[in-house]
Write an enzyme that holds these catalytic residues in place. Structure first.
Site, short mmCIF file in Angstrom:
data_model
loop_
_atom_site.label_atom_id
_atom_site.label_comp_id
_atom_site.label_asym_id
_atom_site.label_seq_id
_atom_site.Cartn_x
_atom_site.Cartn_y
_atom_site.Cartn_z
N SER A 107 -69.91 -35.68 18.63
CA SER A 107 -69.55 -36.56 19.73
C SER A 107 -70.80 -36.96 20.52
CB SER A 107 -68.50 -35.88 20.61
OG SER A 107 -67.88 -36.78 21.50
N ASP A 174 -59.99 -41.43 14.64
CA ASP A 174 -60.74 -40.94 15.79
C ASP A 174 -61.22 -42.13 16.61
OD1 ASP A 174 -62.60 -39.98 17.59
OD2 ASP A 174 -63.67 -38.73 16.14
N HIS A 186 -60.17 -36.49 17.27
CA HIS A 186 -61.56 -36.34 17.71
C HIS A 186 -61.87 -34.90 18.11
CE1 HIS A 186 -65.47 -37.42 19.27
NE2 HIS A 186 -65.18 -36.84 20.43
#
Length: 223
Positions: A107, A174, A186
């Protein structure tokens, strides 16, 4: 007399001072940047990746380094993470030139890797670009839920140096790395098959890598 005593004591201390210990060098080091709002460390995805990788590289010592940055909702701090990652990689190459380095991030941490892998010059808070001489020491790169992939710019395309070594992985739907709308996808990478895919990618490249050469393997596909 006092001067002689001081000199004698200094000489004795100098003769008995212990030598500086050499750094302990692992065969492989995974340098990982955690995702937003995770506690300090390599994060859940990083831990799952390393735990999955270890059985694939039996006989090799594997160390980890947690990139030191806030991982907060102030996304400008990505530059601080990139600087820390780059400085650590450069120090590892200087002290442990035989160690095979793996860069990873999840991320916001994937964005940290993006900066390191694609920015040859300093700017916008990033102060320690990787010298080209360091590139061969990086055996593989893996990122999960990479925000730039949502914009059609996965790291495999963005980095001429690291693209062939990179697995840019995105869970199906995601919303951070694709046009999907499933937020749960995610936050569950550590439970997905993509962690195993990434570990296999790393193992293949580590086994094939050499400090002076870079061999590419077939690119894995995202879910």
């Amino acid at each position: 007399m006092a001067a002689l005593v001081v000199a004698s004591v200094g000489a004795m201390l100098g003769s008995t001072a212990p030598a500086t210990a050499a750094p302990e060098c692992s065969d492989v080091e995974v340098v990982f940047a955690r995702g937003t709002d995770e506690p300090a460390g390599i994060g859940a995805v990083g831990k799952a990746l390393v735990d999955t990788l270890k059985p694939m590289l039996k006989g090799s010592s594997i160390s980890t380094y947690a990139v030191d940055y806030p991982a907060s909702y102030d996304f400008l701090e990505v530059a601080a993470g990139a600087t820390d990652m780059s400085k650590h990689v450069q120090a590892t190459v200087a002290n442990c030139p035989e160690t095979k380095i793996v860069l990873g991030g999840y991320s916001q941490g994937a964005a940290v890797v993006d900066v390191v892998a694609t920015s040859p010059i300093a700017g916008l808070g990033y102060t320690a670009p990787l010298p080209r001489a360091v590139v061969p020491h990086v055996a593989a790169v893996v990122v999960f839920g990479n925000p730039s992939a949502r914009l059609g710019q996965p790291l495999t395309k963005m980095s001429p140096d690291f693209g062939p070594k990179t697995a840019d992985l995105c869970n199906k739907a995601d919303p951070i790395c694709s046009l999907g709308r499933d937020w749960n996808s995610h936050v569950t990478y550590q439970k997905s098959g993509l962690v195993k895919t990434a570990a296999e990618w790393i193992a293949k490249h580590v086994k094939a890598s050499d400090p002076t050469t870079s061999k590419a393997a077939p690119k894995p596909t995202s879910r």
